[in-house]
Design an enzyme around this catalytic site. Structure first.
Site, short mmCIF file in Angstrom:
data_model
loop_
_atom_site.label_atom_id
_atom_site.label_comp_id
_atom_site.label_asym_id
_atom_site.label_seq_id
_atom_site.Cartn_x
_atom_site.Cartn_y
_atom_site.Cartn_z
N GLU A 67 0.83 -1.22 0.00
CA GLU A 67 0.00 0.00 0.00
C GLU A 67 0.86 1.26 0.00
OE1 GLU A 67 -3.07 -0.23 -0.70
OE2 GLU A 67 -3.59 -2.27 -0.13
N CYS A 126 -15.79 -5.87 -18.47
CA CYS A 126 -15.99 -5.94 -19.92
C CYS A 126 -14.87 -6.71 -20.61
CB CYS A 126 -16.10 -4.53 -20.51
SG CYS A 126 -14.52 -3.66 -20.58
#
Length: 181
Positions: A67, A126
């Site tokens: 992170e 997608c």
């Protein structure tokens, strides 16, 4: 980050795993992956000196920072300095941009000083390459307002290609325009 740590340790090398205090989703000192791997790491606060903590941690073969977008630019510079002076690799993992597609300050600095950058590809629903970590509200709508840092997992964020993200943002803006009339 955790797979990289495993790979180094498998070769008998010592890793110093660090994470910013900002990321406390899984516990203050826990680094966890979406696939269920977990390890303890040293927590770096926003005002902590990574250089000083590195000296206190002692000898290691590699630093793995999870992170990294939440580290300050000064902390990224400290990691850069460790690479240069201690001649050990520092491997940083994290997001480049926030839910609005704006750089995190730590990520920007990392992009400026990194020797190399390897992108770990994620896929949009997608099928295209995901480049946006889209923030979702409680109903699953894409959000484009709010604080830059809001911790969450798959319940709050989803990876999207820019086209799908932009279409959802435009649709949301259009709905907002219709409801304001």
């Amino acid at each position: 980050a955790l797979i990289t740590k495993f790979n180094y340790e498998e070769q008998g090398m010592r890793c110093w795993l660090i994470k910013p205090a900002t990321d406390d989703r899984d516990g203050a000192d826990i680094v966890a992956s979406r696939i269920g791997l977990m390890a303890h790491g040293d927590v770096i606060g926003e005002t902590d000196s990574i250089g000083e903590k590195y000296q206190a941690a002692g000898w290691c073969d590699v630093i793995i920072a999870d992170e990294a977008q939440f580290f300050t630019p000064a902390q990224i510079d400290e990691l850069r300095d460790i690479v240069d002076t201690a001649d050990i690799p520092v491997m940083c993992f994290g997001l480049r941009t926030d839910f609005r597609t704006l750089f995190f300050p730590g990520a920007r600095r990392l992009m400026e000083v990194a020797d190399s950058i390897t992108e770990i590809k994620t896929i949009c629903a997608c099928g295209r390459k995901a480049v946006v970590n889209a923030r979702l509200d409680g109903e699953g709508n894409v959000v484009t307002q709010g604080e830059q840092v809001l911790l969450g997992g798959n319940d709050r964020y989803t990876a999207m290609c820019h086209k799908c993200w932009a279409e959802r943002v435009r649709a949301r803006q259009k709905q907002g325009d219709l409801t304001e009339d």
